[in-house]
Design an enzyme around this catalytic site. Structure first.
Site, short mmCIF file in Angstrom:
data_model
loop_
_atom_site.label_atom_id
_atom_site.label_comp_id
_atom_site.label_asym_id
_atom_site.label_seq_id
_atom_site.Cartn_x
_atom_site.Cartn_y
_atom_site.Cartn_z
N SER A 143 7.10 2.60 -1.03
CA SER A 143 6.13 2.09 -1.79
C SER A 143 5.03 1.48 -1.01
O SER A 143 5.29 0.86 -0.15
CB SER A 143 6.61 0.99 -2.97
OG SER A 143 5.37 0.37 -3.66
N TYR A 156 10.74 -6.42 -5.14
CA TYR A 156 10.69 -5.14 -5.38
C TYR A 156 10.25 -4.73 -3.92
O TYR A 156 10.40 -3.90 -3.25
CB TYR A 156 9.99 -4.55 -6.44
CG TYR A 156 9.58 -3.17 -6.25
CD1 TYR A 156 10.80 -2.21 -6.66
CD2 TYR A 156 8.32 -2.67 -6.10
CE1 TYR A 156 10.48 -0.72 -6.56
CE2 TYR A 156 8.11 -1.18 -6.19
CZ TYR A 156 9.05 -0.21 -6.28
OH TYR A 156 8.58 1.01 -6.32
N LYS A 160 11.61 -2.50 -0.86
CA LYS A 160 10.97 -1.43 -0.22
C LYS A 160 10.50 -1.61 1.33
O LYS A 160 10.65 -0.76 2.05
CB LYS A 160 9.63 -1.01 -1.06
CG LYS A 160 10.00 -0.41 -2.47
CD LYS A 160 11.00 0.98 -2.16
CE LYS A 160 11.16 1.56 -3.71
NZ LYS A 160 11.76 2.58 -3.36
#
Length: 267
Positions: A143, A156, A160
């Site tokens: 991401s 998150y 990533k």
């Protein structure tokens, strides 16, 4: 362009919708045999009625599932050439986006890392012996948040970033053994996470006082300063993933391809 994927075997996680489904479709169109892994099926996946496709259900939060998925691929199609670690985002029971740092507990962080990092690492570990034997490749879907810190979704973004970092190291270690490892880092992609009724688009639209279509087509692209003026489409991510998985990218290793509509501005 012939991507030289005819007859090769791929395992794609999160393959029933969004980016994963687009990757599955594209690989099949290129003549590959594909194992699509997901917690459940979808009408779109079931519509791909071909002997080249095997759907295997499994929850990647279970540490035993990655090894089982790899074994099913090898049993069904005789080997493994490509691993696409696409599954990611919020696991069952976790809601994203999450706001301020203090809203996240240890349980929240563990769940996000389990799904977005550890599951991918377990899959790579299980797949590597087969990939080394056949000169295969790994494509991890990360991401832009791995590169661009924000004041939300800390866990998150951190997971990533760790996945992107691990991909670089794996490319260095296993490149000499014939296995390439690359990363694709999407920006804001028009997937079900945004567009489903009651999903994130509805949440943001309510907060901003606009309707969902205005949010998706105008308000958010403007707010995020997307130079293309629109969300990224899943197929655009899939095209990059499949090209990187292909032998036509034989000299591309340890790279991170950002596909974000111009979201990231820094060099």
């Amino acid at each position: 362009m012939d991507l030289d994927l005819n007859g090769r075997v791929a395992l794609v996680t999160g393959g029933s919708k969004g980016i994963g489904l687009a990757v599955v479709r594209t690989l099949i169109a290129e003549g590959a045999f594909v194992v699509a892994a997901s917690r459940s099926t979808s009408p779109e996946l079931e519509a791909l009625d071909t002997a080249n496709l095997l759907h295997v259900t499994g929850d990647l939060m279970d540490p035993a599932v990655p090894g089982r998925l790899v074994s099913r691929a090898v049993e069904a199609f005789g080997g493994l050439d490509i691993l696409v670690n696409n599954a990611g985002g919020p696991p069952p029971g976790v809601v994203l986006p999450r706001g301020p740092f203090l809203d996240g507990t240890d349980v929240d962080w563990h769940a996000i890392f389990e799904f977005n990092l550890f599951a991918a690492i377990r899959l790579i570990r299980a797949a590597l012996p087969h990939l080394v034997a056949r000169g295969g490749s790994v494509v991890n879907v990360s991401s832009v948040l791995a590169r661009q810190p924000t004041t939300n979704n800390y866990e998150y973004a951190a997971a990533k970033a760790a996945l992107s970092h691990a991909g670089k190291g794996l490319a260095e270690e296993f490149g000499p053994q014939g296995v390439r490892v690359n990363t694709v880092s999407p920006g804001v992609v028009r997937t079900n996470w945004w567009t489903d009724s009651g999903g994130v688009a509805d949440m943001f639209a309510g907060a901003m006082g606009v309707d969902r279509d205005t949010l998706l087509d105008k308000a958010l692209p403007e707010m995020l300063r997307l130079s293309t003026g629109r969300f990224v489409e899943p197929q655009e991510i899939a095209d990059a993933v499949v090209l990187l998985a292909s032998p036509r990218s034989g000299s591309t290793n340890g790279s991170d391809f950002v596909i974000d509509g111009g979201l990231l501005k820094e060099i």
